[in-house]
Scaffold this motif. Structure first.
Motif, PDB file in Angstrom:
ATOM      1  N   ASP A   2     -31.223 -25.227 -34.729  1.00 53.32           N
ATOM      2  CA  ASP A   2     -30.115 -25.814 -35.459  1.00 53.32           C
ATOM      3  C   ASP A   2     -30.578 -26.376 -36.799  1.00 53.32           C
ATOM      4  O   ASP A   2     -31.764 -26.438 -37.110  1.00 53.32           O
ATOM      5  CB  ASP A   2     -29.392 -26.873 -34.625  1.00 53.32           C
ATOM      6  N   GLU A   3     -29.613 -26.802 -37.580  1.00 50.54           N
ATOM      7  CA  GLU A   3     -29.869 -27.215 -38.962  1.00 50.54           C
ATOM      8  C   GLU A   3     -30.795 -28.433 -39.062  1.00 50.54           C
ATOM      9  O   GLU A   3     -31.708 -28.463 -39.890  1.00 50.54           O
ATOM     10  CB  GLU A   3     -28.528 -27.521 -39.643  1.00 50.54           C
ATOM     11  N   LYS A   4     -30.603 -29.429 -38.212  1.00 52.61           N
ATOM     12  CA  LYS A   4     -31.421 -30.651 -38.281  1.00 52.61           C
ATOM     13  C   LYS A   4     -32.891 -30.337 -38.023  1.00 52.61           C
ATOM     14  O   LYS A   4     -33.774 -30.843 -38.716  1.00 52.61           O
ATOM     15  CB  LYS A   4     -30.921 -31.676 -37.278  1.00 52.61           C
ATOM     16  N   LYS A   5     -33.154 -29.488 -37.034  1.00 51.25           N
ATOM     17  CA  LYS A   5     -34.532 -29.136 -36.703  1.00 51.25           C
ATOM     18  C   LYS A   5     -35.177 -28.361 -37.856  1.00 51.25           C
ATOM     19  O   LYS A   5     -36.340 -28.593 -38.203  1.00 51.25           O
ATOM     20  CB  LYS A   5     -34.570 -28.315 -35.416  1.00 51.25           C
ATOM     21  N   ILE A   6     -34.420 -27.472 -38.462  1.00 48.98           N
ATOM     22  CA  ILE A   6     -34.938 -26.693 -39.592  1.00 48.98           C
ATOM     23  C   ILE A   6     -35.260 -27.615 -40.764  1.00 48.98           C
ATOM     24  O   ILE A   6     -36.308 -27.462 -41.414  1.00 48.98           O
ATOM     25  CB  ILE A   6     -33.932 -25.595 -40.008  1.00 48.98           C
ATOM     26  N   ILE A   7     -34.414 -28.579 -41.031  1.00 52.00           N
ATOM     27  CA  ILE A   7     -34.646 -29.526 -42.126  1.00 52.00           C
ATOM     28  C   ILE A   7     -35.920 -30.331 -41.873  1.00 52.00           C
ATOM     29  O   ILE A   7     -36.761 -30.479 -42.763  1.00 52.00           O
ATOM     30  CB  ILE A   7     -33.429 -30.458 -42.323  1.00 52.00           C
ATOM     31  N   LEU A   8     -36.071 -30.858 -40.662  1.00 55.41           N
ATOM     32  CA  LEU A   8     -37.269 -31.640 -40.334  1.00 55.41           C
ATOM     33  C   LEU A   8     -38.536 -30.797 -40.420  1.00 55.41           C
ATOM     34  O   LEU A   8     -39.550 -31.244 -40.969  1.00 55.41           O
ATOM     35  CB  LEU A   8     -37.128 -32.256 -38.933  1.00 55.41           C
ATOM     36  N   MET A   9     -38.476 -29.582 -39.916  1.00 50.09           N
ATOM     37  CA  MET A   9     -39.649 -28.707 -39.961  1.00 50.09           C
ATOM     38  C   MET A   9     -39.983 -28.312 -41.405  1.00 50.09           C
ATOM     39  O   MET A   9     -41.155 -28.210 -41.771  1.00 50.09           O
ATOM     40  CB  MET A   9     -39.413 -27.475 -39.085  1.00 50.09           C
ATOM     41  N   SER A  10     -38.971 -28.129 -42.229  1.00 49.78           N
ATOM     42  CA  SER A  10     -39.200 -27.794 -43.639  1.00 49.78           C
ATOM     43  C   SER A  10     -39.866 -28.953 -44.366  1.00 49.78           C
ATOM     44  O   SER A  10     -40.785 -28.748 -45.171  1.00 49.78           O
ATOM     45  CB  SER A  10     -37.889 -27.440 -44.330  1.00 49.78           C
ATOM     46  N   LYS A  11     -39.391 -30.171 -44.092  1.00 54.39           N
ATOM     47  CA  LYS A  11     -40.014 -31.355 -44.698  1.00 54.39           C
ATOM     48  C   LYS A  11     -41.490 -31.432 -44.335  1.00 54.39           C
ATOM     49  O   LYS A  11     -42.342 -31.685 -45.194  1.00 54.39           O
ATOM     50  CB  LYS A  11     -39.329 -32.640 -44.201  1.00 54.39           C
ATOM     51  N   LEU A  12     -41.785 -31.219 -43.062  1.00 52.98           N
ATOM     52  CA  LEU A  12     -43.173 -31.268 -42.600  1.00 52.98           C
ATOM     53  C   LEU A  12     -44.011 -30.185 -43.258  1.00 52.98           C
ATOM     54  O   LEU A  12     -45.144 -30.434 -43.683  1.00 52.98           O
ATOM     55  CB  LEU A  12     -43.234 -31.135 -41.078  1.00 52.98           C
ATOM     56  N   ALA A  13     -43.464 -28.982 -43.357  1.00 48.34           N
ATOM     57  CA  ALA A  13     -44.212 -27.876 -43.964  1.00 48.34           C
ATOM     58  C   ALA A  13     -44.505 -28.141 -45.444  1.00 48.34           C
ATOM     59  O   ALA A  13     -45.610 -27.860 -45.930  1.00 48.34           O
ATOM     60  CB  ALA A  13     -43.437 -26.571 -43.806  1.00 48.34           C
ATOM     61  N   ILE A  14     -43.543 -28.685 -46.147  1.00 50.11           N
ATOM     62  CA  ILE A  14     -43.734 -28.996 -47.571  1.00 50.11           C
ATOM     63  C   ILE A  14     -44.820 -30.052 -47.729  1.00 50.11           C
ATOM     64  O   ILE A  14     -45.705 -29.929 -48.587  1.00 50.11           O
ATOM     65  CB  ILE A  14     -42.407 -29.450 -48.213  1.00 50.11           C
ATOM     66  N   GLU A  15     -44.766 -31.092 -46.920  1.00 48.24           N
ATOM     67  CA  GLU A  15     -45.787 -32.145 -46.986  1.00 48.24           C
ATOM     68  C   GLU A  15     -47.171 -31.592 -46.659  1.00 48.24           C
ATOM     69  O   GLU A  15     -48.148 -31.926 -47.320  1.00 48.24           O
ATOM     70  CB  GLU A  15     -45.447 -33.287 -46.025  1.00 48.24           C
ATOM     71  N   GLU A  16     -47.251 -30.751 -45.630  1.00 45.21           N
ATOM     72  CA  GLU A  16     -48.540 -30.174 -45.256  1.00 45.21           C
ATOM     73  C   GLU A  16     -49.109 -29.328 -46.382  1.00 45.21           C
ATOM     74  O   GLU A  16     -50.300 -29.375 -46.673  1.00 45.21           O
ATOM     75  CB  GLU A  16     -48.393 -29.318 -43.995  1.00 45.21           C
ATOM     76  N   LYS A  17     -48.255 -28.565 -47.025  1.00 46.36           N
ATOM     77  CA  LYS A  17     -48.723 -27.657 -48.065  1.00 46.36           C
ATOM     78  C   LYS A  17     -49.125 -28.393 -49.341  1.00 46.36           C
ATOM     79  O   LYS A  17     -50.085 -28.009 -49.999  1.00 46.36           O
ATOM     80  CB  LYS A  17     -47.636 -26.637 -48.379  1.00 46.36           C
TER      81      LYS A  17
END
Length: 139
Positions: A2-17
């Motif tokens: 769902d959208e909320k999970k995708i948003i949270l995972m995207s935030k994490l991926a951006i921070e990691e990168k």
């Protein structure tokens, strides 16, 4: 997904990168150790560069025809005291500046790590709530 999970995972991926690897390296030290270590590097580099500049200026003065001092007192009064004072003053100023810069970098890195961990906990809570059959809304 769902959208909320995708948003949270995207935030994490951006921070990691973008920041995470460097921030973890910075925060692996105590704040005082990180600042001291980087101040030491800054001082060494500044003393080296200003020293090279002073030596270049001395050679330029000699090349222009100024006489080379013949006594130890002349060496001290013409070269060591003025150039040594310059080196010490510049190193002191750069130490103050680098202390401010490195304290700020450490604080920012620590804040980004905290935000990353907060987002990670939020994602974990969301997944736990979702697996229990909840509606997926986190507080």
């Amino acid at each position: 997904m769902d959208e909320k999970k995708i948003i949270l995972m995207s935030k994490l991926a951006i921070e990691e990168k973008t920041y995470l690897k460097n921030d973890e390296k910075i925060t692996s030290y105590y704040p005082e150790d990180y600042v001291y270590m980087n101040n030491f590097k800054t001082r060494c580099l500044v003393v080296l560069l200003v020293g090279i500049g002073c030596i270049g200026h001395i050679f330029m003065r000699i090349r222009l025809g100024l006489t080379f001092p013949t006594t130890v007192q002349e060496v001290f009064s013409d070269y060591i005291i003025p150039y040594g004072g310059t080196v010490i003053l510049v190193a002191w100023i750069y130490t103050i500046l680098s202390t401010c810069v490195y304290k700020k970098r450490y604080t920012q890195a620590n804040k980004r790590i905290s935000n990353y961990r907060k987002t990670l906990r939020e994602l974990e809570e969301y997944e736990v709530d979702k697996s229990k059959g909840g509606n997926g809304v986190c507080n």
